[in-house]
Design a protein around this motif. Structure first.
Motif, short mmCIF file in Angstrom:
data_model
loop_
_atom_site.label_atom_id
_atom_site.label_comp_id
_atom_site.label_asym_id
_atom_site.label_seq_id
_atom_site.Cartn_x
_atom_site.Cartn_y
_atom_site.Cartn_z
N ILE A 7 58.54 -13.14 24.75
CA ILE A 7 59.19 -11.85 24.53
C ILE A 7 58.19 -10.74 24.75
O ILE A 7 57.06 -10.80 24.23
CB ILE A 7 59.78 -11.75 23.11
CG1 ILE A 7 60.78 -12.88 22.87
CG2 ILE A 7 60.44 -10.40 22.89
CD1 ILE A 7 61.38 -12.89 21.49
N ALA A 8 58.58 -9.74 25.51
CA ALA A 8 57.73 -8.57 25.75
C ALA A 8 58.34 -7.35 25.09
O ALA A 8 59.56 -7.17 25.08
CB ALA A 8 57.56 -8.32 27.25
N GLY A 16 58.35 -0.15 18.34
CA GLY A 16 57.67 -1.31 18.90
C GLY A 16 56.94 -2.13 17.86
O GLY A 16 56.96 -3.37 17.88
N LEU A 17 56.28 -1.46 16.92
CA LEU A 17 55.57 -2.17 15.86
C LEU A 17 56.53 -2.92 14.94
O LEU A 17 56.28 -4.06 14.53
CB LEU A 17 54.73 -1.19 15.04
CG LEU A 17 53.58 -0.51 15.79
CD1 LEU A 17 52.90 0.52 14.89
CD2 LEU A 17 52.57 -1.52 16.29
N LEU A 18 57.66 -2.28 14.63
CA LEU A 18 58.66 -2.94 13.79
C LEU A 18 59.22 -4.17 14.48
O LEU A 18 59.36 -5.24 13.87
CB LEU A 18 59.79 -1.97 13.45
CG LEU A 18 59.52 -0.94 12.37
CD1 LEU A 18 60.63 0.10 12.33
CD2 LEU A 18 59.41 -1.62 11.01
N GLY A 27 58.92 -16.37 14.01
CA GLY A 27 58.26 -17.48 14.68
C GLY A 27 57.97 -17.26 16.15
O GLY A 27 57.54 -18.19 16.83
N PHE A 28 58.19 -16.05 16.66
CA PHE A 28 57.89 -15.76 18.06
C PHE A 28 56.46 -15.23 18.20
O PHE A 28 55.82 -14.84 17.22
CB PHE A 28 58.87 -14.72 18.61
CG PHE A 28 60.29 -15.20 18.66
CD1 PHE A 28 60.75 -16.00 19.69
CD2 PHE A 28 61.20 -14.84 17.66
CE1 PHE A 28 62.06 -16.44 19.73
CE2 PHE A 28 62.51 -15.28 17.69
CZ PHE A 28 62.94 -16.08 18.73
N ARG A 29 55.98 -15.21 19.44
CA ARG A 29 54.67 -14.65 19.75
C ARG A 29 54.82 -13.56 20.80
O ARG A 29 54.57 -13.77 21.99
CB ARG A 29 53.72 -15.75 20.25
CG ARG A 29 53.37 -16.78 19.19
CD ARG A 29 52.43 -17.82 19.71
NE ARG A 29 53.06 -18.65 20.73
CZ ARG A 29 52.48 -19.70 21.31
NH1 ARG A 29 51.25 -20.05 20.95
NH2 ARG A 29 53.11 -20.39 22.23
N PRO A 30 55.28 -12.38 20.39
CA PRO A 30 55.55 -11.31 21.37
C PRO A 30 54.26 -10.71 21.92
O PRO A 30 53.19 -10.82 21.32
CB PRO A 30 56.32 -10.28 20.53
CG PRO A 30 55.80 -10.48 19.14
CD PRO A 30 55.55 -11.95 19.01
N VAL A 31 54.41 -10.06 23.07
CA VAL A 31 53.33 -9.29 23.67
C VAL A 31 53.81 -7.85 23.80
O VAL A 31 54.89 -7.59 24.34
CB VAL A 31 52.94 -9.83 25.06
CG1 VAL A 31 51.84 -8.96 25.68
CG2 VAL A 31 52.47 -11.27 24.94
N ILE A 98 48.92 -6.56 20.99
CA ILE A 98 49.14 -5.37 21.82
C ILE A 98 48.15 -5.34 22.98
O ILE A 98 46.94 -5.51 22.79
CB ILE A 98 49.00 -4.09 20.99
CG1 ILE A 98 49.95 -4.12 19.79
CG2 ILE A 98 49.28 -2.85 21.85
CD1 ILE A 98 49.77 -2.96 18.83
N LYS A 99 48.67 -5.13 24.18
CA LYS A 99 47.83 -4.89 25.36
C LYS A 99 47.78 -3.38 25.58
O LYS A 99 48.70 -2.79 26.16
CB LYS A 99 48.41 -5.61 26.58
CG LYS A 99 48.27 -7.12 26.54
CD LYS A 99 48.77 -7.74 27.83
CE LYS A 99 48.54 -9.24 27.84
NZ LYS A 99 47.12 -9.61 27.89
N PHE A 100 46.72 -2.76 25.11
CA PHE A 100 46.57 -1.32 25.26
C PHE A 100 46.22 -0.97 26.71
O PHE A 100 45.68 -1.78 27.46
CB PHE A 100 45.50 -0.79 24.32
CG PHE A 100 45.87 -0.87 22.87
CD1 PHE A 100 46.81 0.00 22.32
CD2 PHE A 100 45.29 -1.81 22.03
CE1 PHE A 100 47.16 -0.07 20.99
CE2 PHE A 100 45.63 -1.89 20.70
CZ PHE A 100 46.57 -1.02 20.17
#
Length: 304
Positions: A7-8, A16-18, A27-31, A98-100
């Motif tokens: 999930i992106a 976005g933070l929420l 249980g997801f690993r979002p980017v 987060i990819k800044f």
């Protein structure tokens, strides 16, 4: 249990933070892709020095993360708001996701099906769920600090857009040819451009100049206040607007906000409501449209 579903999230502002925090809990690993170098959205980049929270802080807080006790005022300034948002991201360990400085240039849905089959879908994704078993989202992402590098392509199962209402695009009115800022004998900028200046640069920019602020919403008033403080009576600031809005002092704003919030709930239909509430929502619904028109009006600033 960690899900393998990719999930992106686009944007590391409040939404976005929420979204990121709740996905991790599921249980997801979002980017998270954030085009700038920090979290906070408009609170980090698009506020002027005098900007304060225009609603009481008790109505502008995360349900699972209270304001720190050292923030005593009911209307914190923009620095305190940003620090609060940043503290939230640290508390729930969201920074590593987060990819800044990564800006999403395009999103395309790659589906190994023909258009006829897609058009025959009765439900989104073909299965009624958020994740399609057939296709993927392809995202073209550019690193903003290295614009000459080739953009990267990320493939994910689901995309959540949290890039906000403004998204770095100022809402500037369309002017007839020969009657716009190009014929103005001075400098014309948008409030968004002014907000990106540092405090010292903003002061130097408006110091000793005749300034006209077009609009009467929050950003317009904030900038007019700064101009008045900088230039005083020698170069008074002029405000031009179509609709007059009442402004109230801070000690009355909290009471007004609480009452308006309760009143606005009567305009919205709710599940299992009785006939009286249903009929009342129909009668009051036109006020929702009129309120939206007031809120969405934009400001355009001319500086000479």
């Amino acid at each position: 249990m960690v899900s393998d579903t990719k999930i992106a999230i686009i944007g590391a502002g409040i939404s976005g933070l929420l979204a990121c925090k709740h996905l991790i809990e599921k249980g997801f690993r979002p980017v998270v892709f954030e085009s700038r170098s920090c979290v906070g959205g408009v609170w980090a980049h698009q506020t002027v020095e005098s900007t304060k929270l225009q609603t009481p802080k008790t109505y502008y807080q995360f349900s699972d993360f209270a304001w720190p006790p050292y923030v005593k005022t009911n209307f914190p300034d923009h620095n305190q708001v940003w620090q609060y948002i940043y503290a939230y991201s640290l508390h729930f360990d969201l920074i590593p996701t987060i990819k800044f400085n990564h800006k999403v240039e395009s999103i395309d849905y790659s589906l190994p099906l023909d258009d006829e089959k897609i058009c025959g879908w009765d439900e989104w994704g073909g299965n009624g769920g958020p994740f399609s078993v057939d296709g993927k989202w392809k995202m073209v992402v550019q690193h903003t600090l290295y614009p000459f590098e080739a953009p990267k392509v990320f493939e994910v199962d689901f995309v959540i857009l949290c890039n906000g209402n403004y998204c770095d695009f100022p809402n500037v009115p369309q002017f007839p040819i020969g009657k716009g800022p190009e014929v103005f004998d001075g400098v014309a900028i948008h409030s968004m451009d002014y907000a990106t200046m540092t405090t010292s640069n903003a002061v130097e920019f408006i110091k000793g100049k005749r300034v006209t602020v077009v609009g009467f919403q929050k950003s317009a008033i904030d900038i007019a206040v700064e101009v008045a403080k900088t230039n005083g009576v020698q170069h008074p600031c002029t405000m031009v607007f179509k609709t007059v809005h009442w402004t109230v002092p801070e000690h009355l704003n909290e009471l007004n906000f609480r009452n308006l919030k309760r009143f606005s709930e009567l305009m919205i239909h709710k599940p299992h409501e009785g006939f009286f509430l249903w009929f009342l929502a129909i009668l009051l619904y036109p006020m929702v449209t009129s309120s939206s028109l007031v809120i969405s009006s934009n400001s355009y600033h001319e500086l000479s």
